[in-house]
Design a protein around this motif. Sequence first.
Motif, mmCIF file in Angstrom:
data_model
loop_
_atom_site.group_PDB
_atom_site.id
_atom_site.type_symbol
_atom_site.label_atom_id
_atom_site.label_comp_id
_atom_site.label_asym_id
_atom_site.label_seq_id
_atom_site.Cartn_x
_atom_site.Cartn_y
_atom_site.Cartn_z
ATOM 1 N N TYR A 6 0.843 -1.199 0.000
ATOM 2 C CA TYR A 6 0.000 0.000 0.000
ATOM 3 C C TYR A 6 0.882 1.253 0.000
ATOM 4 C CZ TYR A 6 -3.309 3.562 1.381
ATOM 5 O OH TYR A 6 -4.059 4.712 1.425
ATOM 6 N N LEU A 7 1.921 1.243 0.818
ATOM 7 C CA LEU A 7 2.833 2.385 0.889
ATOM 8 C C LEU A 7 3.548 2.593 -0.445
ATOM 9 C CD1 LEU A 7 4.210 4.608 2.537
ATOM 10 C CD2 LEU A 7 5.851 2.891 3.297
ATOM 11 N N LEU A 8 4.067 1.508 -1.038
ATOM 12 C CA LEU A 8 4.751 1.615 -2.334
ATOM 13 C C LEU A 8 3.808 2.140 -3.416
ATOM 14 C CD1 LEU A 8 6.878 -1.652 -2.325
ATOM 15 C CD2 LEU A 8 7.727 0.697 -2.131
ATOM 16 N N SER A 9 2.585 1.649 -3.414
ATOM 17 C CA SER A 9 1.601 2.110 -4.405
ATOM 18 C C SER A 9 1.266 3.584 -4.206
ATOM 19 C CB SER A 9 0.323 1.278 -4.312
ATOM 20 O OG SER A 9 0.567 -0.040 -4.698
ATOM 21 N N SER A 10 1.132 3.992 -2.955
ATOM 22 C CA SER A 10 0.816 5.393 -2.655
ATOM 23 C C SER A 10 1.949 6.321 -3.074
ATOM 24 C CB SER A 10 0.534 5.564 -1.162
ATOM 25 O OG SER A 10 -0.593 4.827 -0.788
ATOM 26 N N ILE A 11 3.177 5.921 -2.777
ATOM 27 C CA ILE A 11 4.333 6.725 -3.182
ATOM 28 C C ILE A 11 4.410 6.797 -4.705
ATOM 29 C CG2 ILE A 11 6.868 6.793 -3.247
ATOM 30 C CD1 ILE A 11 6.781 5.580 -0.388
ATOM 31 N N GLY A 12 4.179 5.667 -5.357
ATOM 32 C CA GLY A 12 4.207 5.637 -6.819
ATOM 33 C C GLY A 12 3.189 6.564 -7.445
ATOM 34 N N GLU A 13 1.985 6.564 -6.901
ATOM 35 C CA GLU A 13 0.946 7.460 -7.418
ATOM 36 C C GLU A 13 1.323 8.920 -7.208
ATOM 37 O OE1 GLU A 13 -2.011 7.086 -9.149
ATOM 38 O OE2 GLU A 13 -1.194 5.081 -9.476
ATOM 39 N N LEU A 14 1.881 9.224 -6.047
ATOM 40 C CA LEU A 14 2.302 10.592 -5.762
ATOM 41 C C LEU A 14 3.392 11.051 -6.725
ATOM 42 C CD1 LEU A 14 2.189 13.101 -3.943
ATOM 43 C CD2 LEU A 14 3.846 11.968 -2.464
ATOM 44 N N VAL A 15 4.386 10.202 -6.947
ATOM 45 C CA VAL A 15 5.471 10.542 -7.874
ATOM 46 C C VAL A 15 4.909 10.738 -9.275
ATOM 47 C CG1 VAL A 15 7.556 9.659 -9.009
ATOM 48 C CG2 VAL A 15 7.287 9.421 -6.532
ATOM 49 N N LYS A 16 4.073 9.819 -9.716
ATOM 50 C CA LYS A 16 3.513 9.898 -11.067
ATOM 51 C C LYS A 16 2.674 11.156 -11.257
ATOM 52 C CE LYS A 16 0.822 7.238 -14.394
ATOM 53 N NZ LYS A 16 0.154 5.949 -14.618
ATOM 54 N N ASN A 17 1.806 11.440 -10.307
ATOM 55 C CA ASN A 17 0.936 12.614 -10.430
ATOM 56 C C ASN A 17 1.725 13.910 -10.402
ATOM 57 O OD1 ASN A 17 -1.352 11.006 -10.609
ATOM 58 N ND2 ASN A 17 -1.760 11.106 -8.417
ATOM 59 N N THR A 18 2.747 13.961 -9.591
ATOM 60 C CA THR A 18 3.577 15.163 -9.505
ATOM 61 C C THR A 18 4.439 15.320 -10.754
ATOM 62 O OG1 THR A 18 3.642 14.961 -7.102
ATOM 63 C CG2 THR A 18 5.314 16.358 -8.123
ATOM 64 N N ARG A 19 5.067 14.241 -11.180
ATOM 65 C CA ARG A 19 5.957 14.285 -12.336
ATOM 66 C C ARG A 19 5.226 14.591 -13.621
ATOM 67 N NH1 ARG A 19 5.839 11.458 -16.444
ATOM 68 N NH2 ARG A 19 4.818 9.706 -15.464
ATOM 69 N N SER A 20 4.084 13.981 -13.824
ATOM 70 C CA SER A 20 3.404 14.070 -15.117
ATOM 71 C C SER A 20 2.924 15.480 -15.460
ATOM 72 C CB SER A 20 2.235 13.088 -15.178
ATOM 73 O OG SER A 20 1.229 13.450 -14.260
ATOM 74 N N VAL A 39 12.299 4.766 -12.468
ATOM 75 C CA VAL A 39 11.183 5.690 -12.251
ATOM 76 C C VAL A 39 9.866 4.969 -12.526
ATOM 77 C CG1 VAL A 39 10.086 7.840 -13.010
ATOM 78 C CG2 VAL A 39 12.577 7.737 -12.764
ATOM 79 N N SER A 40 9.821 4.206 -13.592
ATOM 80 C CA SER A 40 8.620 3.444 -13.924
ATOM 81 C C SER A 40 8.280 2.452 -12.814
ATOM 82 C CB SER A 40 8.813 2.710 -15.251
ATOM 83 O OG SER A 40 7.684 1.928 -15.550
ATOM 84 N N SER A 41 9.277 1.773 -12.294
ATOM 85 C CA SER A 41 9.047 0.817 -11.202
ATOM 86 C C SER A 41 8.475 1.508 -9.975
ATOM 87 C CB SER A 41 10.348 0.111 -10.825
ATOM 88 O OG SER A 41 10.769 -0.747 -11.860
ATOM 89 N N ILE A 42 9.027 2.653 -9.634
ATOM 90 C CA ILE A 42 8.516 3.415 -8.491
ATOM 91 C C ILE A 42 7.060 3.782 -8.721
ATOM 92 C CG2 ILE A 42 8.696 5.603 -7.239
ATOM 93 C CD1 ILE A 42 11.774 5.412 -7.766
ATOM 94 N N GLU A 43 6.759 4.318 -9.904
ATOM 95 C CA GLU A 43 5.401 4.754 -10.202
ATOM 96 C C GLU A 43 4.404 3.597 -10.229
ATOM 97 O OE1 GLU A 43 5.405 7.139 -13.745
ATOM 98 O OE2 GLU A 43 6.499 8.759 -12.776
ATOM 99 N N ASN A 44 4.883 2.403 -10.522
ATOM 100 C CA ASN A 44 4.006 1.236 -10.569
ATOM 101 C C ASN A 44 3.971 0.469 -9.255
ATOM 102 O OD1 ASN A 44 2.880 1.182 -13.297
ATOM 103 N ND2 ASN A 44 5.024 1.099 -13.912
ATOM 104 N N GLY A 45 4.553 1.042 -8.206
ATOM 105 C CA GLY A 45 4.489 0.435 -6.882
ATOM 106 C C GLY A 45 5.345 -0.795 -6.708
ATOM 107 N N LYS A 46 6.345 -0.949 -7.561
ATOM 108 C CA LYS A 46 7.246 -2.094 -7.440
ATOM 109 C C LYS A 46 8.323 -1.779 -6.411
ATOM 110 C CE LYS A 46 6.446 -3.726 -12.104
ATOM 111 N NZ LYS A 46 7.025 -3.926 -13.427
#
Length: 58
Positions: A6-20, A39-46
């Motif tokens: 859940y934490l990884l997914s939340s961080i990934g969404e935050l990074v993606k939304n901010t970056r995009s 970066v893709s792995s982070i955004e995908n919660g991996k």
Amino acid sequence: MQKTQYLLSSIGELVKNTRSTSMDQNELGTLGGLGRNTVSSIENGKSVNAQSLFLVDH
């Protein structure tokens, strides 16, 4: 969902939304010294190493 996932997914969404709003994955990777795949792995919660998470917070 596990707390860690859940934490990884939340961080990934935050990074993606901010970056995009201002750059693509390659640009963010260059700023943080990371590859686009990381970066893709982070955004995908991996799972990535903690250092990568800190570097992407540029």
